[in-house]
Design an enzyme around this catalytic site. Structure first.
Site, PDB file in Angstrom:
ATOM      1  CB  SER A 111      -0.888   0.113   1.359  1.00  0.00           C
ATOM      2  OG  SER A 111      -2.195   0.811   1.034  1.00  0.00           O
ATOM      3  CG  HIS A 114      -5.539  -2.351   0.370  1.00  0.00           C
ATOM      4  ND1 HIS A 114      -5.045  -2.053  -1.023  1.00  0.00           N
ATOM      5  CD2 HIS A 114      -5.113  -1.651   1.391  1.00  0.00           C
ATOM      6  CE1 HIS A 114      -4.079  -1.149  -0.426  1.00  0.00           C
ATOM      7  NE2 HIS A 114      -4.081  -1.097   0.778  1.00  0.00           N
TER       8      HIS A 114
END
Ligand code: GCU
Length: 404
Positions: free
Chosen positions: A242, A384
């Site tokens: 990320s 995610h």
């Protein structure tokens, strides 16, 4: 020329048409800023400098030079971590006038003299990487969540991120793991670039945002790894998830000592092409995280599709060293297709070096990783995150690329 022949030519010569993706203005990789073609490695090395300067000035900000050498102290060592399979060291690195050390947590596979290594930041402190009880809770600023209040880390978060750090699988594959808390280098909030390593250098001279500061921190860690005789410093893979995947890409693009660069779900400002305007936009990222990039980057708010640079160029700066981009199918905010396409486009530069990139402009199916060339890719089912599946792919790719 007959119209159908023209189509055939277009299909053969254009590996990927970006018009349909809001990307008609996407900068071509193999062109100097003057518009002249880049046709040789020598010319690319020259263009690389132009691109690096552009990313410095327009996006990440200019970093101070990474200090030479390293000041460090081994604060704890054991040879019996992970059921005896690993040695574990805690090493503090010191920087100029920084009032606290960068605290490294390192696992070495026992029985391997000089291990290849994965190096990456963690989100919440070293104590969250593992359930081991003797890793101190970070004293640095922490983001609040339903456990942390007043930005003070607590023991309740011990092991919180353990699923993201499958230490045993990494050790079993013969790799070392080196991690540290990104907040040791720079706290993740808009503090006017006063705290962390930003405070050590004059702002007038260095316009670096927090992503560039974190990346600079990884280069300083690399100074230490070059001195650690249990690590093979020529085989260090920089990895991040990320926002920390954006950092890994920046580090791989700026410091050639990283032998492999791994971006996990890095999205906007990382691997994803901005021009597509899918998922997070430049305005969205600048509004929520004004400290991540340099002030100039704000001028591209709502101009995602007309910038003079884009993220395939950042990935290409890593060439000819291998790079890996990974996505997750439910991670629309990071635009998985945009991540894939920029990795695919970067292949052009790898080909200039006689290396292979990704084969097709079509995304592979989930759980069908591509590990054959110098650009690796997979898309995982799910949200995610960075999971054991992702790490298994990185281990496999690194094992191949490092010829282990
Ligand atoms: C936010 C941000 C992303 C970032 C992510 C993360 O979602 O918008 O750009 O990658 O946080 O780091 O978890």
């Amino acid at each position: 020329m007959q119209v159908h022949k023209l189509y055939v030519l277009l299909i053969v010569f254009l590996p990927f048409t970006v018009e349909s993706q809001n990307c008609s203005g996407l900068p071509e990789l193999l062109k100097f800023n003057t518009g002249n073609a880049v046709t040789t490695i020598k010319a690319w090395e020259k263009h690389k400098k132009e691109l690096k300067k552009q990313f410095d000035e327009e996006m990440f900000g200019t970093q101070p030079p990474v200090p030479k050498g390293v000041r460090y102290k081994v604060v704890h060592e054991t040879a019996t971590a992970i059921g005896g399979k690993a040695s574990r060291k805690r090493v503090n690195l010191y920087l100029n006038n920084l009032d606290h050390p960068l605290e490294l947590l390192i696992y070495y596979p026992n029985g391997v003299k000089k291990a290849p290594a994965f190096l990456g930041y963690n989100f919440w402190g070293n104590h969250t990487v593992t359930f081991e009880t003797d890793i101190p809770v970070t004293a640095q600023w922490s983001r609040n969540n339903n456990i942390i209040q007043d930005h003070k880390a607590t023991d309740k978060m011990r092991g919180f991120s353990a699923s993201r750090w499958p230490v045993e699988a990494i050790i079993d594959a013969g790799f070392a793991l080196v991690t540290l808390y990104h907040g040791d280098v720079d706290p993740d909030f808009d503090d006017g670039f006063m705290n962390g390593v930003h405070g050590l250098y004059p702002r007038e001279k260095y316009s670096w945002g927090t992503i560039a500061a974190w990346s600079w921190g990884l280069s300083y860690v690399m100074n230490y790894l070059e001195k650690d005789n249990r690590i093979d410093a020529k085989k260090v893979a920089v990895v991040g998830h990320s926002r920390l995947g954006k950092v890994a890409l920046h580090a791989g693009a700026t410091d050639e000592r990283f032998a492999l660069t791994i971006s996990n779900n890095s999205g906007c400002g990382g691997a994803a092409l901005s021009c597509r305007k899918k998922g997070e936009t430049i305005k969205a990222i600048n509004d929520r995280f004004p400290h991540w990039f340099t002030a100039n980057f704000k001028k591209y708010n709502e101009k995602d599709d007309s910038m003079p640079f884009d993220q395939h160029q950042l990935i290409a700066l890593v060439a000819p060293r291998p790079v890996y981009v990974a996505s997750a199918d439910l991670d629309a905010w990071a635009d998985p297709e945009g991540e894939y396409l920029s990795a695919f486009l970067a292949g052009e530069v790898y080909r200039l070096y006689g290396l292979n990139g990704l084969k097709s402009d079509k995304m592979p199916a989930v759980h069908a990783p591509f590990h054959e060339g110098s650009v690796g890719y997979h898309i995982r089912a799910g949200k995610h995150d960075i999971t054991l599946y992702d790490w298994q792919q990185y281990i496999a790719f690194a094992t191949k690329r490092f010829c282990l």
